[in-house]
Design an enzyme around this catalytic site. Structure first.
Site, PDB file in Angstrom:
ATOM      1  N   TYR A 195       0.638  -1.134   0.055  1.00 26.16           N
ATOM      2  CA  TYR A 195      -0.168   0.199  -0.115  1.00 26.16           C
ATOM      3  C   TYR A 195       0.951   1.315  -0.146  1.00 26.16           C
ATOM      4  CZ  TYR A 195      -4.311   2.686   0.837  1.00 26.16           C
ATOM      5  OH  TYR A 195      -5.426   3.280   0.678  1.00 26.16           O
ATOM      6  N   ARG A 255     -22.694  -8.564 -10.585  1.00 26.21           N
ATOM      7  CA  ARG A 255     -22.056  -9.974 -11.184  1.00 26.21           C
ATOM      8  C   ARG A 255     -23.375 -10.817 -11.715  1.00 26.21           C
ATOM      9  NH1 ARG A 255     -20.621 -13.161  -8.119  1.00 26.21           N
ATOM     10  NH2 ARG A 255     -20.682 -11.807  -6.142  1.00 26.21           N
ATOM     11  N   TYR A 257     -11.807   4.012  -8.522  1.00 20.17           N
ATOM     12  CA  TYR A 257     -11.309   4.068  -6.934  1.00 20.17           C
ATOM     13  C   TYR A 257     -11.201   2.832  -6.481  1.00 20.17           C
ATOM     14  CZ  TYR A 257     -16.251   2.424  -5.911  1.00 20.17           C
ATOM     15  OH  TYR A 257     -17.404   1.692  -5.857  1.00 20.17           O
TER      16      TYR A 257
END
Length: 373
Positions: free
Chosen positions: A67, A202, A276
């Site tokens: 990260y 989905r 995002y």
């Protein structure tokens, strides 16, 4: 100084790490006990008791070392090697305040969240130096408040940061990963503003059931499957009928791959797609024609960096979203969370550590740890 002395502990327990391991981040976790005096001095610091915190993907990515934003490792927690406390997001109760903090700003008993990431929330208690590091969260349930910084602020800014002149009742927003918590908050915010939403989810056996819940419970206007999203014939023939005379002005992408390409195709000239997240782990790929002939803007969004550079935007989120939660325009995420309890006084250290390892490894619903003091 204002405090509840009977609630001030002698020791703190925190989940700490001193190294990173991409393959299995659970192996770097340690449960560390240390004196409260290492981090807190009465009438100098603000003492916070942990109420609850989620286990977010960003927390896991930090432990993996992948990260971009990481807390500084330090020896102030009395560890053998420089260490950081895990966790970026969480809810706290103020236990002790210096007398210098005005009573109308904060008081003992207030619920607060950290303004910035890298706060180190996986801990029984934390301390901070300045009131400006905290945001008041009174009036919400613990599930909404503890997840506010990431999901709620992301959703609010995605809707309001890029389009300033929404035309209620006419304009549309499309979002993939429609069952994600951010998407659910987006559709609720849009519903309250009169912005129509098209949620992509989905393909699944219970598609109709899930789609109906997204519409009736979370305010989505319409829901389509990824198969429909990727079907060019659907885009040419069915989509105009669905939109009627409206247009999709904003596309929110947290999947990537073909899903991102397909939602971008549905934008009109000068439309905007904001990425995002990247659940599929596949790159965002746009046809050249969308960039040249439709002038589609493809932007990125990272709540951590936005809050760091523009903390006033997070304060704005609080100002606008708290009343929406309190009015029921946005519902608590409780049903979407897997609850785990940290019984501070009665759980053995190995039990606590195993709970955190489970919280990292068990997939499905977001894992949410609530503390019992």
């Amino acid at each position: 100084m204002s405090s509840l002395k009977s609630r001030i502990p002698q020791f703190v327990k925190s989940i700490v790490y001193s190294e990173h391991l991409a393959e299995d981040p659970t192996k770097v976790l340690k449960l560390h006990k240390y004196p409260l005096s290492s981090i807190f001095q009465e009438n100098k610091n603000i003492l916070l008791k942990s109420i609850a915190f989620p286990v977010n993907p960003s927390d896991i990515n930090q432990l993996q070392g992948v990260y971009p934003s990481k807390p500084e490792k330090t020896l102030k927690y009395n560890t053998d090697t420089p260490s950081a406390i895990a966790g970026n997001e969480g809810l706290f109760e103020i236990v002790s305040l210096p007398s210098s903090v005005p009573h109308d700003q904060f008081k003992v008993g207030d619920w607060v969240i950290p303004l910035q990431a890298n706060f180190g929330t996986w801990s029984t208690y934390r301390a901070c130096d300045l009131p400006s590091e905290l945001i008041k969260m009174n009036g919400l349930d613990k599930f909404s408040a503890a997840t506010f910084s990431v999901n709620s602020c992301t959703a609010y800014l995605l809707v309001n940061r890029y389009i300033k002149d929404w035309n209620p009742g006419q304009d549309w927003l499309i979002t993939n990963a429609g069952t994600s918590q951010v998407s659910k908050i987006v559709t609720q915010i849009c519903s309250s503003l009169g912005i129509k939403t098209l949620s992509v989810i989905r393909d699944r056996d219970n598609f109709d059931e899930v789609a109906n819940e997204l519409k009736t419970k979370y305010g989505a206007t319409e829901v389509i499957s990824e198969s429909q999203n990727n079907d060019k014939a659907f885009g040419k023939e069915k989509l105009p009928q669905l939109l009627k005379n409206g247009k999709i002005r904003l596309a929110l992408n947290s999947v990537g791959g073909s899903s991102a390409t397909a939602i971008a195709r549905k934008l009109p000239k000068d439309g905007i797609m904001v990425t995002y997240g990247g659940m599929s782990m596949k790159p965002v790929s746009l046809p050249t024609s969308l960039l040249i002939f439709k002038n589609i803007q493809c932007l990125g969004f990272w709540i951590t960096q936005i809050t760091k550079e523009h903390p006033e935007e997070k304060q704005g989120c609080v100002k606008h979203l708290l009343p929406m939660y309190q009015k029921g325009e946005i519902i608590s995420p409780k049903d979407d969370l897997r609850l785990m309890e940290w019984d501070v006084d009665n759980m053995k250290d190995e039990q606590v550590l195993q709970m955190f390892k489970d919280a990292i490894q068990i997939k499905g619903k977001k894992n949410f740890i609530s503390l019992k003091h």
